[in-house]
Design a protein around this motif. Structure first.
Motif, PDB file in Angstrom:
ATOM      1  N   ILE A 224       2.685  -6.657  -4.784  1.00  0.00           N
ATOM      2  CA  ILE A 224       3.182  -5.412  -5.146  1.00  0.00           C
ATOM      3  C   ILE A 224       2.508  -4.693  -6.219  1.00  0.00           C
ATOM      4  O   ILE A 224       2.105  -3.504  -6.234  1.00  0.00           O
ATOM      5  CB  ILE A 224       4.709  -5.287  -4.803  1.00  0.00           C
ATOM      6  CG1 ILE A 224       5.165  -5.727  -3.646  1.00  0.00           C
ATOM      7  CG2 ILE A 224       5.163  -4.025  -5.428  1.00  0.00           C
ATOM      8  CD1 ILE A 224       6.632  -5.967  -3.488  1.00  0.00           C
ATOM      9  N   ARG A 247      10.267  -0.082  -9.855  1.00  0.00           N
ATOM     10  CA  ARG A 247       9.687   0.318  -8.364  1.00  0.00           C
ATOM     11  C   ARG A 247       9.348  -1.090  -7.836  1.00  0.00           C
ATOM     12  O   ARG A 247       9.472  -1.350  -6.666  1.00  0.00           O
ATOM     13  CB  ARG A 247       8.250   0.900  -8.557  1.00  0.00           C
ATOM     14  CG  ARG A 247       8.578   2.362  -9.062  1.00  0.00           C
ATOM     15  CD  ARG A 247       7.104   3.000  -9.057  1.00  0.00           C
ATOM     16  NE  ARG A 247       7.354   4.639  -9.464  1.00  0.00           N
ATOM     17  CZ  ARG A 247       6.393   5.428  -9.637  1.00  0.00           C
ATOM     18  NH1 ARG A 247       5.070   5.078  -9.300  1.00  0.00           N
ATOM     19  NH2 ARG A 247       6.523   6.712  -9.826  1.00  0.00           N
ATOM     20  N   ARG A 251      10.984  -2.254  -4.326  1.00  0.00           N
ATOM     21  CA  ARG A 251      10.343  -2.659  -3.371  1.00  0.00           C
ATOM     22  C   ARG A 251      10.701  -4.295  -2.648  1.00  0.00           C
ATOM     23  O   ARG A 251      11.130  -4.609  -1.491  1.00  0.00           O
ATOM     24  CB  ARG A 251       8.874  -3.070  -3.547  1.00  0.00           C
ATOM     25  CG  ARG A 251       8.252  -1.606  -3.827  1.00  0.00           C
ATOM     26  CD  ARG A 251       7.996  -1.038  -2.565  1.00  0.00           C
ATOM     27  NE  ARG A 251       7.223   0.512  -2.682  1.00  0.00           N
ATOM     28  CZ  ARG A 251       5.902   0.597  -2.408  1.00  0.00           C
ATOM     29  NH1 ARG A 251       5.248  -0.330  -1.437  1.00  0.00           N
ATOM     30  NH2 ARG A 251       5.394   1.604  -2.524  1.00  0.00           N
ATOM     31  N   THR A 254      14.318  -3.688  -1.026  1.00  0.00           N
ATOM     32  CA  THR A 254      14.252  -3.172   0.090  1.00  0.00           C
ATOM     33  C   THR A 254      13.730  -4.117   1.336  1.00  0.00           C
ATOM     34  O   THR A 254      14.268  -4.196   2.389  1.00  0.00           O
ATOM     35  CB  THR A 254      13.365  -1.927   0.115  1.00  0.00           C
ATOM     36  OG1 THR A 254      13.672  -1.208  -0.734  1.00  0.00           O
ATOM     37  CG2 THR A 254      13.312  -1.362   1.422  1.00  0.00           C
TER      38      THR A 254
END
Length: 293
Positions: A224, A247, A251, A254
């Motif tokens: 990522i 972030r 990610r 999620t």
């Protein structure tokens, strides 16, 4: 050797094509050599051709610890799902390298009692919890976890069977097998390494209701942030560390929520669900694009 290899594969890699990143046996210096070799052949600097580069050459802040941070973020979510509180949870980490070291540090920072750690030379155990920052300094001085003061020496393979709630195999593949799976006492396994659990062992763990968070989900943090590094290269703008970490967490959580929720609805394992989810997304994109010519 690295430069020659890069020269030979240069037609196959590129910032809009296949983008290499570091793994076992390679590091940010290797990536620097690859970027320089590719760029020399192109006649200009191409920072987006690889990721995991040194910061001064366009690497991303937070990339070095991204895999470890992602592993722990998902591990904490898995613990919460099973009703564990970090301060009352014990953990063992196999491996004290790129992934394992950071995982042990971040788990300890979250309040988890890390009781066992191993590397290729051996392991250390303290049921009351290891002083992970002190252990890291010991490794920096000696090159191994072996001999850490205030711990009991154990065989490196015995690390997997310690009496802990959470096990993080973060070394090599195929370490949890049909031969040792019955001795594993952890109720949650979060795969920091690639493929640490064999297919036979995975089935046996499922039969025992051991929650296995698969590598495809758990250790995705590095990939990522490699994407984040590529995006920053395209923007020629460096993101601040807090933005990268925020972030990354978004990610990872999620992905965890999507896979965990689907697994609960279907009765499949997290591994099965993660793979099915990934394939479905690719298949849907292909269907929408259509076939041409």
């Amino acid at each position: 050797m690295t430069r020659r290899y890069t020269s030979e594969i240069s037609p196959l890699i590129g910032p809009e094509c296949d983008i290499p990143a570091p793994d076992v046996g390679t590091d940010e210096l290797t990536m620097a050599w690859m970027m320089d070799t590719y760029s020399t052949a192109r006649g200009h600097t191409v920072p987006g051709v690889v990721t995991g580069k040194p910061i001064v050459l366009g690497g991303s802040l937070g990339r070095a610890s991204a895999t470890s941070r992602g592993v722990v973020r998902v591990a904490l979510a898995a613990l919460a799902e099973r009703g564990f509180v970090p301060s009352k949870t014990t953990a063992a980490v196999q491996g004290f390298g790129k992934v394992g070291r950071g995982a042990a540090v971040f788990l300890a920072e979250a309040g988890v009692r890390v009781t066992g750690v191993s590397d290729r030379f051996g392991g250390v155990y303290n049921p009351d919890g290891l002083d992970v920052p002190a252990l890291a300094r010991h490794v920096d001085r000696t090159g191994s976890v072996v001999g850490f003061e205030g711990s009991e020496a154990i065989d490196r393979d015995d690390l997997l069977t310690l009496p802990v709630d959470l096990l993080v195999p973060a070394a090599m593949e195929s370490v949890i097998t049909a031969a040792n799976v019955d001795d594993i006492q952890a109720t949650i396994i979060v795969e920091g390494a690639n493929g640490p659990t064999t297919t036979a062992a995975d089935r046996m763990l499922r039969d025992r209701d051991v929650l296995v968070v698969p590598d495809i989900l758990a250790n995705a943090g590095g990939v990522i942030v490699s994407y984040f590094e590529w995006a920053q290269a395209n923007q020629t703008y460096r993101w601040p560390l807090h933005q990268v970490e925020q972030r990354l967490e978004e990610r990872m959580l999620t992905a965890w929520e999507a896979v965990s929720t689907s697994a609960a609805k279907t009765g499949r394992t997290l591994r099965q669900t993660a793979m099915i989810t990934a394939v479905q997304r690719v298949a849907e994109a292909h269907a929408i694009r259509g076939l041409y010519p």
